[in-house]
Design an enzyme around this catalytic site. Structure first.
Site, short mmCIF file in Angstrom:
data_model
loop_
_atom_site.label_atom_id
_atom_site.label_comp_id
_atom_site.label_asym_id
_atom_site.label_seq_id
_atom_site.Cartn_x
_atom_site.Cartn_y
_atom_site.Cartn_z
N HIS A 160 0.82 -1.22 0.00
CA HIS A 160 0.00 0.00 0.00
C HIS A 160 0.85 1.27 0.00
CE1 HIS A 160 -3.45 -2.52 1.91
NE2 HIS A 160 -3.48 -2.57 0.59
N HIS A 161 2.15 1.15 -0.35
CA HIS A 161 2.98 2.35 -0.30
C HIS A 161 2.52 3.38 -1.32
CE1 HIS A 161 4.74 0.26 -3.70
NE2 HIS A 161 5.39 1.35 -4.03
N ARG A 162 1.85 2.90 -2.37
CA ARG A 162 1.20 3.81 -3.34
C ARG A 162 -0.19 3.26 -3.59
NH1 ARG A 162 5.12 7.20 -7.06
NH2 ARG A 162 6.70 7.45 -5.46
N LYS A 179 -2.70 -2.29 -7.94
CA LYS A 179 -3.03 -2.64 -9.33
C LYS A 179 -2.52 -4.03 -9.65
CE LYS A 179 -4.22 -0.99 -13.48
NZ LYS A 179 -5.02 -2.22 -13.65
N LYS A 232 7.20 -4.51 -10.23
CA LYS A 232 7.01 -4.14 -11.63
C LYS A 232 6.62 -2.66 -11.75
CE LYS A 232 5.11 -7.72 -13.53
NZ LYS A 232 4.09 -8.67 -14.01
N LYS A 263 -3.06 -8.59 -6.98
CA LYS A 263 -3.42 -9.61 -7.97
C LYS A 263 -4.69 -10.31 -7.51
CE LYS A 263 -1.62 -11.17 -11.87
NZ LYS A 263 -0.77 -10.43 -12.80
N SER A 290 -1.99 0.10 -18.80
CA SER A 290 -3.13 0.16 -17.88
C SER A 290 -3.13 1.49 -17.12
CB SER A 290 -3.06 -0.98 -16.86
OG SER A 290 -3.66 -2.14 -17.38
#
Ligand code: NAD
Length: 480
Positions: free
Chosen positions: A72-74, A78, A102, A114, A373
């Site tokens: 959750h650092h950003r 996704k 990634k 994921k 994305s």
């Protein structure tokens, strides 16, 4: 895989890669631990009604599914959603972890996540798949595990634009006042708030990444290969989304000769070259790549033997754990381009590195999908197609410039040439250009790190990513 060899759990492989990279990050043990663990794991079992194929009667089937948010650092987090019979919690954890690294490597401001649904899509009708997808989405909404600012799924193995459209429709139905609802998922069909160039993005990213790697004269010299991608031979495992676009683009734009292709039901090998576009037609029309004319065919039970055939570049584009302790010593490729996630186990990697094989790791090479994305998500938040505002303006400015040149030189420019040169960018042009820039820049970051520390490319990619995430945590501090 041979029965005697027990492949390590995919998550252990990722843990081993992390352990190998950690010493190069300069981060302390506590922070490294926080970066390594999966922050939120949601395991679900939900019922769906399906028709029993034998009896024709409706029955209830319980479906096992997961969503894992690794970091959750950003935010948002996704990562794709996989439909496959072997899905389990550890596989989804491994894939979510790779997503964080990634995103860091390609400088996309997301945490990693994921999803996985333990089904073989081939066992269900389209209507049943829609029910499974919508129910899975409902479960994610219920627990706040999806949303444009929370967690944004995308396609992965076994899913595509169709499933993403169902996810979007379910989300917007349940969150009807959410103006940014289209940003809840990416990889949607273009007509439904998707973006031009997303379907091909992972394969196109593989092409750009491979091109960078093959332009590295030092590496090519060590491998006794000529610099440049053109003329190199390639074998691809998996002709789905990633494998087919990697193959067609490397062939049509990179001048690569594809000599072998593997699928679940058999493989083909043809030294004089396989036309990938023709192969895709054969697959679509006959149901199997093995019907490609003139090629040597490996039957289903030997399909993985294609991995061991000689070639310059081997592209695993199917699933994880394909190159393991049992077959690593037989690999004859000089370069392995990881289009799939986790195709090489950590044990196998040691064998391959000793053989001098250049491994271009998944966390860098298949990041084209998440990069585009990101562009799609930005498009959804801006509610406007890329290029709409500036395309005509750019075209007119260029035309004016060319007319000035005509006036100054007194020579008329051919109208066809003028049309070719004076051209505003369409969405797909901008997407491809953004992707190319991203893959080239990130290759340089990872390669610089590799050279500075004298390490292999995966260790460099992991260490580079872990360091960037660590820097985020250091700046953010720890709440409370
Ligand atoms: P896909 O479902 O479109 O294609 C996978 C293909 O592999 C299918 O054609 C399938 O029949 C084939 N396959 C299955 N088992 C095989 C075997 N034993 N030998 C040879 N082929 C086999 O999936 P995809 O989206 O192309 O994903 C492939 C890999 O790429 C996965 O590891 C996925 O996580 C990774 N990936 C996908 C994306 C994306 O944008 N779709 C992005 C990054 C990474």
């Amino acid at each position: 895989m041979s029965k005697q060899v027990q492949a390590p759990n995919f998550y252990n492989t990722v843990e081993n890669f992390f352990a190998k990279a950690a010493p190069y990050t300069g981060l302390d043990a506590g922070l490294l631990h926080q970066i390594k663990v999966c922050n939120s794991i949601y395991a679900i079992q939900f019922p769906v009604e399906i028709t029993n194929k034998q009896t024709g009667k409706q029955e209830v089937k319980v479906i096992e599914a997961y969503r894992v948010q690794h970091s959750h650092h950003r935010l948002p987090t996704k990562g794709g959603i996989r439909y496959a019979p072997d899905v389990d919690q550890h596989e989804v954890m491994a894939l979510a972890t790779l997503m964080s690294y990634k995103c860091a490597i390609v400088h996309v401001p997301f945490g990693g996540a994921k999803g996985g649904v333990k089904i073989n899509p081939k066992d269900f009708t389209e209507e049943e798949l829609e029910r499974i997808t919508r129910r899975y989405t409902y479960e994610l909404v219920r627990r706040n595990f999806i949303g444009p600012s929370i967690d944004v799924p995308a396609p992965d193995y076994g899913t595509g634009g169709r499933e993403m459209a169902w996810i979007y429709d379910t989300y917007r139905t349940l969150r009807e006042n959410e103006i940014d609802a289209a940003g809840c998922v990416t990889g949607k069909p273009v007509a439904l708030y998707g973006i031009q160039g997303r379907t091909e993005a992972t394969g196109r990213g593989v092409f750009y990444g491979l091109r960078e790697a093959c332009d590295n004269a030092e590496d090519m010299k060590r491998l006794k290969l000529k610099p440049g991608l053109g003329g190199k031979t390639m074998i691809i495992q998996g002709m789905g989304n990633v494998g087919s676009y990697s193959g067609t683009i490397c062939q049509d734009e990179g001048g690569v000769k594809v000599i072998g292709v593997g699928e679940w039901d058999g493989a083909i090998y043809l030294e004089s070259g396989i036309d990938v576009n023709k192969l895709l037609k054969v697959k679509q029309e006959t149901g199997s790549i093995t019907n490609y004319p003139g090629a040597k065919v490996f039957p289903k039970e030997d399909t993985n033997k294609i991995l061991e055939m000689p070639c310059d570049i081997l592209v695993p584009a199917a699933l994880e754990n394909q190159i393991h302790e049992g077959n690593a010593k037989n690999i004859k490729a000089k370069i392995i381009a990881e289009a799939a996630n986790g195709p090489i186990t950590s044990e196998a990697e040691e064998v391959l590195l000793k053989k001098g094989i250049l491994i271009i790791p998944d966390v860098y090479l298949n990041a084209g999908g998440v990069t585009v994305s990101y562009f799609e998500w930005l498009k959804n938040l801006s509610h406007m197609r890329f290029g709409r505002m500036e395309k005509r303006f750019n075209q007119t400015s260029q035309e004016r410039m060319l007319h000035v040149i005509e006036e100054l030189t007194g020579r008329k420019i051919d109208p066809d040439l003028l049309r070719k040169v004076a051209r505003g960018a369409d969405e797909v042009d901008l997407v491809r250009s953004g992707l190319e820039e991203t893959m080239a820049r990130s290759y340089n970051f990872v390669n610089d790190f590799r050279q500075r520390h004298g390490i292999d490319m995966r260790t460099a990619a992991f260490a580079y990513a872990i360091k960037l995430i660590g820097d985020d945590y250091t700046s953010l501090g720890i709440f409370p």
